[in-house]
Design a protein around this motif. Structure first.
Motif: not given
Length: 264
Positions: A6-12, A40-42, A122-125
């Protein structure tokens, strides 16, 4: 879909939207700072939908504050993978981001984007936790990293937070779509739950319109499947290339000034 994916998809997705490189769409062009911090935030906003379980990894990212927030979200959303995975939940997260982007403070050193900085903390963490960036350091390192990033984004980007609601929207949409293309599906219309009639529950339609009322297009199969990994490996690579390009641009801009300050 797995948290790291999920995190990788958001950054992409953010790289595709905000970068003007030949590898991106450039729908919402930003400078290198907005691209890097936004990615990073996304990566974090793509995880907030799973902040609906008090014992989840995300709930334990910045204890005890993250645990308290998780309990509140869990109660408000009706439990795990309910309200936060719906159109209504996505809208609520975007409104929260828009409100945070407006909260600024005038200080002796200038105007600081305190609300945006705290939200990005919060988001980056969350992204760091999901991507297991500090596997042996525990939550203390998570807090230190989060506070550092909050300070940086509050200080260096006070005028750029018009993109924060878009970052939230991008993240939650990516998350919901990611879960929709796995077997479990999502309750898009929550709190309205429309279950399929019994005569359809054993037909082909049952894979799309599930017995609990969730909607699914299970292209990737179950969460963590081989198909998911095959798709997310290039997606993660794309995000790394975009973030690396933005970081290189920032280094070229600020490195001479940094070296000059050291020689004084």
């Amino acid at each position: 879909m797995m948290g790291g994916h999920h995190a990788a998809s958001g950054a992409a997705a953010w790289i595709a939207i905000a970068s003007t490189g030949p590898y991106a769409l450039g729908w919402y062009p930003l400078d290198a700072t907005g691209i890097l911090i936004g990615a990073m935030a996304t990566a974090g906003t793509a995880l907030v939908c799973d902040w609906d379980h008090r014992h989840s990894t995300i709930a334990n990212s910045l204890p005890p504050l993250s645990n308290v927030i998780a309990v509140g979200i869990e109660k408000a959303s009706g439990g795990h993978r309910q309200g936060t995975h719906s159109l209504l939940g996505a809208s609520a997260f975007v409104v929260l981001a828009a409100m945070a982007a407006q909260f600024q403070m005038v200080t002796p050193v200038g105007k600081l984007s305190v609300g945006a900085g705290l939200l990005c903390m919060f988001m980056i963490n969350l992204a760091a936790k999901a991507l297991n960036l500090f596997p042996k350091s525990g939550w203390i390192t998570n807090w230190l990293f989060a506070l550092l990033m909050a300070g940086l984004v509050t200080w260096f980007a006070p005028a750029q937070w018009g993109w924060l609601p878009l970052s939230m929207l991008t993240g939650v949409v990516v998350h919901i779509v990611g879960d929709m293309i796995t077997v479990g599906g999502v309750p898009l219309l929550w709190p309205i739950v429309i279950k399929p009639p019994k005569f359809l529950r054993k037909s082909v339609v049952s894979g799309i319109w599930r017995a609990n009322g969730a909607f699914s297009l299970p292209l990737l199969g179950r969460a963590g499947s081989r198909r998911e990994w095959l798709v997310l490996i290039p997606v993660s690579g794309y995000a790394m290339v975009g973030m690396g390009a933005a970081a290189w641009t920032l280094a070229q801009l600020h490195w001479p000034a940094f070296l000059a300050a050291l020689t004084l």
